[in-house]
Every structure is written in C-alpha cells, then in structure tokens.
Design an enzyme around this catalytic site. Sequence first.
Site, PDB file in Angstrom:
ATOM      1  N   ASP A  52       0.853  -1.192   0.000  1.00  0.00           N
ATOM      2  CA  ASP A  52       0.000   0.000   0.000  1.00  0.00           C
ATOM      3  C   ASP A  52       0.877   1.225   0.000  1.00  0.00           C
ATOM      4  O   ASP A  52       2.027   1.147   0.402  1.00  0.00           O
ATOM      5  CB  ASP A  52      -0.748   0.065   1.344  1.00  0.00           C
ATOM      6  CG  ASP A  52      -2.050  -0.649   1.300  1.00  0.00           C
ATOM      7  OD1 ASP A  52      -2.507  -0.976   0.212  1.00  0.00           O
ATOM      8  OD2 ASP A  52      -2.610  -0.873   2.395  1.00  0.00           O
ATOM      9  N   ASP A  58      -5.648  -3.702   4.052  1.00  0.00           N
ATOM     10  CA  ASP A  58      -6.241  -3.278   5.326  1.00  0.00           C
ATOM     11  C   ASP A  58      -7.761  -3.372   5.371  1.00  0.00           C
ATOM     12  O   ASP A  58      -8.341  -3.446   6.421  1.00  0.00           O
ATOM     13  CB  ASP A  58      -5.761  -1.867   5.717  1.00  0.00           C
ATOM     14  CG  ASP A  58      -5.776  -0.918   4.541  1.00  0.00           C
ATOM     15  OD1 ASP A  58      -6.498  -1.214   3.570  1.00  0.00           O
ATOM     16  OD2 ASP A  58      -5.078   0.105   4.588  1.00  0.00           O
ATOM     17  N   ASP A  73      -9.971  -6.830   1.194  1.00  0.00           N
ATOM     18  CA  ASP A  73      -8.617  -7.281   0.905  1.00  0.00           C
ATOM     19  C   ASP A  73      -8.380  -8.711   1.375  1.00  0.00           C
ATOM     20  O   ASP A  73      -7.387  -9.330   1.006  1.00  0.00           O
ATOM     21  CB  ASP A  73      -7.583  -6.372   1.596  1.00  0.00           C
ATOM     22  CG  ASP A  73      -7.500  -5.017   0.930  1.00  0.00           C
ATOM     23  OD1 ASP A  73      -7.827  -4.941  -0.267  1.00  0.00           O
ATOM     24  OD2 ASP A  73      -7.105  -4.047   1.595  1.00  0.00           O
TER      25      ASP A  73
END
Length: 906
Positions: free
Chosen positions: A343, A626, A630
Amino acid sequence: MRVPAPARPGGQADTAGRAPAHALDAAETITLLGTDGRTGLTEAEAAARNVHNGLNVLPTGRPTSALGRFFRQFEDPLVYVLLASAAVTLSLGQLVDSSVIFAVVLLNAVVGLLQESRAEHALAALAGMVTTEVRVVRGGAPIRLSAEKLATGDLVLLRAGDKVAADSLLISARTLQIDESALTGEAAPVTKVPGALPRATALADRRNMAHAGTVVTRGEGTAVVVAIGAATELGLINQLMTATGVPTTPLTRKLAGFSRRLSVGIVALAVVLFLVGLLRGYRAGEMFTAAVTMAVGAIPEGLPAAVSIVLAIGVVRMARRGAIVRRLPSVETLGSTTVVCTDKTGTLTTNRMTVTTVFAGGRTHEWAGGDPLPPALRECLLTGVLCNEAQPADGTVAAIGDPTETALLTAAREAGLDIGAERSARPRVDVLPFESGRNLMATVHRTADGRLTGYLKGAPEKVLALCRDQLREDGIGEPLERESQRGTAEALARRGLRVLAFAMFTPAAEAAFPADTPPDGLTLVGFQAMHDPPRPAAVAAVAACRRAGITVKMITGDHGETARAIARNFALTEGEPVVLTGAEIAVTPDDALAGVDVFARVSPEQKLRLVTLLQERGDVVAMTGDGVNDAPALRKADIGIAMGRSGTEVAKEAADMVLANDDFATIEAAVEEGRAVFDNIRKFMAWTLPTNIAEGLVILVAIVLGAQLPMLPVQVLWINMTTAVFLGLALAFEPKETAIMARRPRPPGQALMTADLLRRITLVSVILVAGSFAVFTWQLRTGASVTEARSITVTVFVFAQIAYLFSCRSLDRFRPAGWNPWVLGGVAVMIALQVAILYVPLMNELFHTAPLTVGGWLLVLGLAATTFLIAELDKYLWRPRPRRGPGSPRPSEKGTSAPAPAATRG
Ligand code: ATP
C-alpha cells in the site's frame, strides 16, 4: 453497585423466565442491562462488571502438565529402541553402558521439553500481541478498547471490517451485513436489522443480533452487548482454544520426515552391522551395544527440535522489530520473498495529511489569517467540514478520525472557520458513508431556515463525473468546464499530493441516497490537495529490498499521478515507473501486467488477480492490505500482511503477519529475519549432520574392517549426548549475517540440502572418520595403551567438532556477523566436560579414559585447527562469485535467468 448478570445465551429464557436477547427490543434490553442507549456504561460501571462477570474471553483448554509433556518426549520410535537396548545391555551386566544410554534418553527428553516450552512461550506471548479491538461508547464518548474488556451493557459501534467481539443486540443499523460463516456455516453475508424476533427464531435467522466471532462486511450499526466470553453462542459451540503444543510448518514436517526416514535406514543398517559383527566373531552382547551406539550416534535426533527453536527465535526477533507473525510457516516463506506488493498511504507514507493547496472559484488559494474568504473558497472548506466524520482537535484532545478528514478540518480552522458553530448550524440528517471502491462520501444537512443542502467529496474523477455545474469565485453557479477542471486535479496529483474534489447539491428529500447511490447534477465547489510525507525508514527499506533482489510494487487506492510521483520519490524502479489504473488493469493482458510497478485506483479483485498472476510466474508474493475486501488477496498471497494500527480486524484475521507500526520498513526487517531463520537452520544442519554421520561411521567401519574400535560405544554415546546440546544448538542463536540483504532471494522451492551443503557435509564426515582412525592407529604404533589412544581419539573428535562449530557460524564467509555468547558458553562447558572425563578418576573408570599428555593435547589442538582450516578452505574454493552488475535480472524474471549458484552466496 448492583451488577446485572449477563443475559442467558442459547436462545433459552433464563431461570428467572426472562426472554432470550433476540426476543426483546433494544429499549427493554438496555433497561434490563442497566445501561444507557446513548452514553453507554460509565468506565467505573464497566470495570465493576469486568470484575464481577469476568473478562470477555473464551476459556482455554487446560495446558498439559510439565510431567505430561515430559513423558510425551518419549513417544518416539527412536526412544523405544534406545530403552530396549538399555534394558538388554543391563541384562548383559554392562551397567555403565546401559546407564549412559538411559542418561542419553533422559537428557534428550529434558532438552526436548525445554525447547518445546521455549518455543511455546514465544508463540503464546505473540498470540497476546494481536488483540481484537472494538469501538464502544463509554460515558458518552466513543473509545477503542481491547475486546476482552467488553462488558454486558456496553454500547458497541460496528462498521465494515470489524470483528464482532461479543453477542450483541442491534439498536440501529445502516445497510449492515455480517458474515456469520464462522458460526452458522452460511457463506453469504446476512443483512441485519434491529427489532424483536419471536423466541423460537433459529440462530442463523436472528437478524437483530451480531454474534461474537462473526465479521461486519458492510454498513454500520450500534448494538448493546448481551453476552460475553463463554456465554456467547461462540462459547457455546465450544470453540475452545486448546493449547496444542508447538505448531508444525511444512519445513518442520519435511525435516521430521527426513530424520524419520534416516532413522529407519540407520536402524536397518545397525541390524546388518550386528549380523556382520557376529560373523566376524564379536561377542553378541558387545556387538549389540556397538550396533545400538552406531545407530544412536548417526541419527540426527536434535534436528527437528533445533528447527522449531530456530523458528521460534525468528518469530521473537520479528516481533521485536514490529512484525507479528500469526502463522508460523510464514517465517520460512518470508525469507524467500521475491515480490512485495505494498500500500502507499500509511505504509510507505506517514498518513499524516496536511492540506497544502485549495483550488476554488477558478484559482489556487493561499490565505492569511483574518482575510475575508472569497465565497467559493469558503464553500469548499465548509464542504470539507460538513461532509466529514472526523472530530477536530480541541486544545487537549487530539483530532479523532481518518487523517484525510482531520486534515480538512485543520485547513478550515486555519482559514478561520469555526467548526463547531458551522456544524451545529446545519445538523446532518443523512449520510452516504465513504467506501473504498466508491471513493466518495456525501451528507445531507438541514439549515436554520429549514432547507436541505447536500455536500459530497471524493476522488476527482468520480466527483467530476457526477457534476454539471461549477461554482464561480463569487459563489454563483456556471456550467462545468470538465476538461480544465480535470487538468487542475491532475496537475495537483502530479506533485504527489492526494487530491479530493468537493461538490454541492440540493436533495429532494431527507433520505437522499436511495439504494446507496450518490446523486448527480452536482455543482463542483473545488479541490483540496494534501501532502503526506514519506516515512524516512521506508525510503531506506525500499532501497534495501531492491538491493536484495526483491521487487517492490505499489498498489494504492489513490490517483495514478499521485502514485507515480510517490513511486519516483521512493526510487521504486530503475527508470520512470510504469503506472496502471484500475480501469486500465481490467483491459491489460496478464503478461503485460507483471511488469508494471505501480497500480492505482485498484479494486480488491484486481489485487487478487495480481497475486495469482505473480504466483503463477513463480514469485513468492508478500502483499499488504487493510480493508474487508482485501481478505481474499491476503489469504492468497504467500505472506498476507495487515496493518496493526489502521487495518480492519478482518484483514488482520486473514493475514499471516501484522505490522505493529504499519511501516514498510518492518516488512523489510521481517524478510531479513526470515532469511536469517533459513540460514541458521542450514548452519545447524551443516554442523550436526557430519558429526552424527562420523559418530556412526567410526563404529561401522571398525566392525566391518574387523579393526579395534577407536572409540568405545560408551564414549560415542557420551559425545553424542553432550555435543548436540552444548555445541549444535548454539547455532540457533547465531545473529544474522551482515550481508544478508545483499544476496538474491532463495529460489522458491529450493531444497534445504543444496549441493554446497552436501559437499561440506561429506568433506567434514570424511575428515572426522579418517582423523579418528589415523590418530588411534598412530597412537597405538607409538606405544600408547589402548585406553590412552582412545582418550586422545575422543578428545580429538570433540575438539574437531568445536573447531568446526566456529566454521559453521557462517557457511560462506570467514568472519561471522557478530558475537554469539551461546557458542562461547557452550564451548566452555564442553571443554570443562571433556577435561572432567579425562582427569576425574571416577569418570576415567566409567568411560575407560586416561589423562592426556602435553604431546597428546598438542595433537588434539593441531588436528582441531586442521579441521577448521580445511572447512574454511572449502568455503574459499567454492566462494560465491562477485554479483552481476545492476543489469542483473529481476526476481520476477528469474525463470529465464541462468540458475543462481546455491543459496549460500553472500
Ligand atoms: P492506499 O491504498 O495507498 O493505502 P488508500 O487506501 O488510502 O490508499 P482509499 O482510502 O481507498 O486509498 O482512498 C482512495 C481515494 O478515495 C482517495 O484517493 C481519495 O480520492 C478518496 N478518499 C479517501 N478518503 C476519503 C474520504 N474520507 N472521503 C471521500 N473520499 C475519500
């Protein structure tokens, strides 16, 4: 104070005839539980209930007692063989031999027990580090709480991604959906609505309840806790968390299998040896002991235990650096990671957002305190205040909420807006919550004159698509200049800023979002762009990963241009990063996708596709995530990584590893530790296998050749027992090598036993066996007694093992990474024991030994040094060649590159 007992679970009325929780309505239940539907319990009341009703935890199974665990160590075929042979030896009257065999068995059990409990302690401590967090209202304020502190009567706030921590009755819900598969087996999420149900409603149909152990997949709601811990439905179906000992991993299972097969082979060989010995005319009793000793010496019984201790140490070292491993096998996998998909926000960057630029009414604004704000700018800031879930900081209390949203509040306050006053002048009547994927949020407010106004904010391209008009600087609407506005947003994004667009609308009714769709025909108010500084450690960590041959790919929900700018700042790639956005990903074929470095506006399904694709190409993929959505990608990845601070409970549950600090640098640290685990297992193998093989071979060769034994069985057993414990295990504590991140990832699927290792093992086995015979024969020739000759041989054998231990501290370098007190301590104990066996008269008698002469000691030291030097020479001759230059292939292309030399390259 009176503490009400928790409600009865299981849908039955309790003894007082009270209805089960789902048959009551929320108001009744709130009264019954002595709580408040708005402000929740007070802290004092909750604490009292915690004391009175216990914590919200499931009862754990009773751990096996120390004695039970001790006896479990004997449940091993090898031990049966040993015990049987000890009995036979005893019956033959060989008291010393049989008691040494008994001692071996006992010591093995004790060491096994110590290792097991060390590993278990480490893992148990870790289990406590990943706690489920819940949000509750206490004393009127929303707070975060560790789930075990929940009390009946607590008011919990639920939203997508949360794990339900206790059985709760819904008070309100908005598009709330819960995945109850853990409890009911039903795979599809269930829509939840408040309202009493008939008593007889089955568990799966209790739409007004949120049960412990289930997860919120969508929407939000509030609920009151009616049952905790063992009294929940989860507690009832008896999902007891029993202590099951040290969990196994593919590696430990593989090695256990290897040692078992090896043991069987060795025992078979021992039987043959016994028969050969009888034919050669040895006495049966003597031969029996010799055969048993050969087997005991040769079997690397310490290997499986050493592996689990190395793994446990790895887990602890990772935890110290902020990487909490949830599944033991990932410790092994981490070391061979070839791609990290990460990320951006919060992992590479700090997620401390500051609005740096506001664009409204056709121009970019800077403002100085006290200046009157042009109407469009004011409207833009106001939209950011009203269409916002965060709470501003007030003197003592820090701002609460998503950093993107708190940044908007700070910007508005700095421009002179009074957040409290603006918000209370226009109370909110409806909201379309922010959802990743939808990338926008909208609210409806009632103004003082009774009119309704709507505000919306979100990703520029999404918002622009809904707009028809734009606001002029003077606050009057005009037709939207779409292209020009898009250009403005893009220019801001190219500077690496996160850009939000703001819009207004006039809702037709209070409930403005039927079926959760945003309105259209909006008026664009402007953009706010925010800066999110990179994490300093993450910059270095990305560089370290690249040096280590690990590809770092960025996967972000943010704008493509923002992502590109950040990727450039991080030097994620050699040249200009290749960026694809979600829409482009959808139409890009698989082969082209693997070469892309940055993925923007990515949907969770696309994450899953990417993981699958990389894995099909042979990569070992670590992926961060998160959100609720996901979870599939996290499960699919070889290492699923969740954020400890900002991640949802669902993501943490699906992950193999949780980052306590959300920092990318922690991923790099974990990979480093993972590589060290592998190294140390190989170091242990490199040491233990030749020493065991030599112990067995010395006896085997002597008997086959019909020669005198250079070491007596009792002596071999003694060496076997002491060196494995005091020398070999110390390698488990070896610090990681300095150049550990300068080598390429271990090729996935590479066996532990590489050609290099096999060669070293063979070499050292030969040295030990040949050395033993040479010393023994030479001593006899030069007039030593058999006892003296054996004493020297045993001492040579032990000291050669000590010398070789130092060589094994690194398999390919000449200087180990740092100092390892365990090695020094172990060596000191080993030398003391060896001196004792040579000089203490009682030991002389038991082990048939005699003191060494000075000449003898010189011989011992000389031969030990020679062993060390030969092992080092082997390192030198086969040392890794210098690395290829910067054009070396990326790991994701390794399929086409020349086979890398064995994993021992440095
Ligand atoms: P990363 O994947 O890098 O961690 P992220 O997870 O923060 O990024 P999201 O939170 O999904 O990404 O945000 C994606 C986009 O949605 C942002 O670029 C922004 O345009 C928009 N956005 C983010 N937060 C909000 C919010 N609170 N309200 C409205 N829009 C938002």
